[in-house]
Write a protein that holds these residues in place. Structure first.
Motif, mmCIF file in Angstrom:
data_model
loop_
_atom_site.group_PDB
_atom_site.id
_atom_site.type_symbol
_atom_site.label_atom_id
_atom_site.label_comp_id
_atom_site.label_asym_id
_atom_site.label_seq_id
_atom_site.Cartn_x
_atom_site.Cartn_y
_atom_site.Cartn_z
ATOM 1 N N ASP A 64 6.024 -46.602 39.506
ATOM 2 C CA ASP A 64 4.827 -45.874 39.922
ATOM 3 C C ASP A 64 3.636 -46.807 39.726
ATOM 4 O OD1 ASP A 64 4.381 -45.862 37.185
ATOM 5 O OD2 ASP A 64 4.539 -43.689 36.942
ATOM 6 N N HIS A 65 2.439 -46.298 39.939
ATOM 7 C CA HIS A 65 1.244 -47.130 39.816
ATOM 8 C C HIS A 65 1.118 -47.714 38.408
ATOM 9 C CE1 HIS A 65 -2.953 -46.601 38.185
ATOM 10 N NE2 HIS A 65 -3.132 -47.633 38.966
ATOM 11 N N HIS A 66 1.543 -46.928 37.414
ATOM 12 C CA HIS A 66 1.457 -47.367 36.014
ATOM 13 C C HIS A 66 2.406 -48.530 35.734
ATOM 14 C CE1 HIS A 66 0.849 -47.029 31.688
ATOM 15 N NE2 HIS A 66 2.150 -46.990 31.529
ATOM 16 N N ASN A 91 -3.612 -40.777 43.142
ATOM 17 C CA ASN A 91 -4.881 -40.828 43.871
ATOM 18 C C ASN A 91 -6.054 -40.414 42.988
ATOM 19 O OD1 ASN A 91 -3.947 -41.759 46.301
ATOM 20 N ND2 ASN A 91 -3.902 -39.754 47.311
ATOM 21 N N SER A 92 -5.855 -39.339 42.214
ATOM 22 C CA SER A 92 -6.933 -38.883 41.327
ATOM 23 C C SER A 92 -7.284 -39.966 40.300
ATOM 24 C CB SER A 92 -6.510 -37.614 40.579
ATOM 25 O OG SER A 92 -6.430 -36.537 41.479
ATOM 26 N N ILE A 93 -6.245 -40.623 39.780
ATOM 27 C CA ILE A 93 -6.462 -41.638 38.740
ATOM 28 C C ILE A 93 -7.101 -42.896 39.337
ATOM 29 C CG2 ILE A 93 -5.259 -43.216 37.161
ATOM 30 C CD1 ILE A 93 -3.229 -40.882 36.698
ATOM 31 N N VAL A 94 -6.542 -43.360 40.468
ATOM 32 C CA VAL A 94 -6.975 -44.637 41.035
ATOM 33 C C VAL A 94 -8.310 -44.502 41.770
ATOM 34 C CG1 VAL A 94 -6.398 -46.419 42.734
ATOM 35 C CG2 VAL A 94 -4.616 -45.510 41.240
ATOM 36 N N ARG A 143 -11.969 -43.636 39.331
ATOM 37 C CA ARG A 143 -11.974 -45.102 39.295
ATOM 38 C C ARG A 143 -12.960 -45.585 38.227
ATOM 39 N NH1 ARG A 143 -10.092 -49.109 41.284
ATOM 40 N NH2 ARG A 143 -11.150 -51.043 41.816
ATOM 41 N N ASN A 144 -12.479 -46.438 37.332
ATOM 42 C CA ASN A 144 -13.293 -47.009 36.240
ATOM 43 C C ASN A 144 -13.861 -45.975 35.276
ATOM 44 O OD1 ASN A 144 -12.906 -49.578 37.391
ATOM 45 N ND2 ASN A 144 -14.683 -49.271 38.729
ATOM 46 N N SER A 190 -8.688 -47.642 50.590
ATOM 47 C CA SER A 190 -10.036 -48.113 50.275
ATOM 48 C C SER A 190 -9.967 -49.275 49.282
ATOM 49 C CB SER A 190 -10.879 -46.972 49.705
ATOM 50 O OG SER A 190 -10.236 -46.407 48.579
ATOM 51 N N LEU A 191 -8.755 -49.564 48.779
ATOM 52 C CA LEU A 191 -8.594 -50.641 47.799
ATOM 53 C C LEU A 191 -7.527 -51.640 48.253
ATOM 54 C CD1 LEU A 191 -8.526 -48.449 44.564
ATOM 55 C CD2 LEU A 191 -10.427 -49.822 45.380
#
Lengths: 122, 146
Positions: free
Chosen positions: A22-24, B54-57, B61-62, B103-104
């Motif tokens: 996953d992203h982590h 998505n919520s985390i990234v 964001r930051n 977007s990233l």
């Protein structure tokens, strides 16, 4: 989550990924694989998914990034032993246009012939 | 969906990337009560993982903020899942949902999060307001009747 690096021949490097992607976890996997690539740049980078228990689209990002790196090295990427739902995500992303996804060929050891056919049907 | 759910779960957690896994474990536990097929469970886990990531990234964001995961099960096999953040919000939802748009681009994001959600769920609804956050509602009907 871990990655085991195996250099089969001089020109081939196999990264056997285990656990969840996953992203982590992707950032650690990325680092381990790229370190191995830099240490000994191969012609072919094989990513082995047989030990992967979960993957979301972060896994696609991981493969795209390695594809770019291998392209810069003049090499290619091959994805092997993908469970069916992982292959579905890869095909959804059109990754078969960038990397090699072998069709149910009897690779030594465990190749999941079941998952290889008809995965794009749904 | 006017009927009452037969079961419900609400979970709040901070936007730490380690909690992507927590959200998958939680939703698996909830949906697992209703005998899903393995592929259905995998699809739900993956879709939730995409929304939470998505919520985390993007949303937080930051920064770090709260993510709320709500799940409801209905007697006809319908699973309703809501993932909500109070983060940055999405300026153009239609564009964000385009396959491969990210977007990233420098962070090895594939731009496939919403495509995966759409492919793995029966419906995906996104509401977002810049500066106030994003809510994603996923529904999927299990083959088993509950």
């Amino acid at each position: 989550m871990a990655v085991y690096i195996k250099s089969d021949r001089n020109d081939e490097l196999t990264a056997m990924i285990t656990g969840e992607i996953d992203h982590h976890s992707a950032r650690w996997l990325r680092m381990d694989i790229d370190t191995a690539l830099n240490d000994c740049p191969p012609k072919t980078l094989k990513l082995d998914f047989s030990g992967v228990t979960f993957m979301d689209s972060s896994g696609v990002g991981l493969v795209m990034g390695r594809y770019k790196n291998m392209k810069a090295l003049g090499g290619r990427v091959e994805l092997v032993n993908m469970p069916e739902y992982i292959e579905r995500v890869m095909l959804l992303a059109g990754m078969d246009n960038l990397v090699t996804i072998p069709k149910a060929k009897d690779a030594s050891g465990k190749s999941s012939a079941k998952g290889q056919s008809g995965s794009s049907a749904e | 969906m006017s009927k009452k759910p037969i079961n419900e779960m609400k979970l709040k957690f901070p936007s730490l990337s380690a909690n992507e896994k927590l959200s998958r474990i939680a939703i698996s536990g909830f949906v697992g009560l209703y005998d899903p097929r393995i592929d259905e469970l995998n699809e739900i886990k993956t879709a939730v993982s995409e929304a939470v990531t998505n919520s985390i990234v993007h949303g937080y964001r930051n920064t770090c903020g709260e993510i709320e995961l709500t799940a409801k099960a209905f007697s006809d096999g319908l699973i309703y899942i809501k993932i909500r953040d109070k983060g940055a919000g999405i300026e153009d939802v239609a564009r964000a949902m385009e396959p491969l748009y990210t977007s990233l681009p420098d962070e090895e994001r594939s731009g496939l999060g919403f495509s995966v959600m759409e492919s793995f769920c029966d419906s995906v609804k996104v509401t977002s307001k810049l500066g106030s956050g994003t809510t994603v509602v996923l529904t999927k009907r299990l083959k088993t009747k509950l």
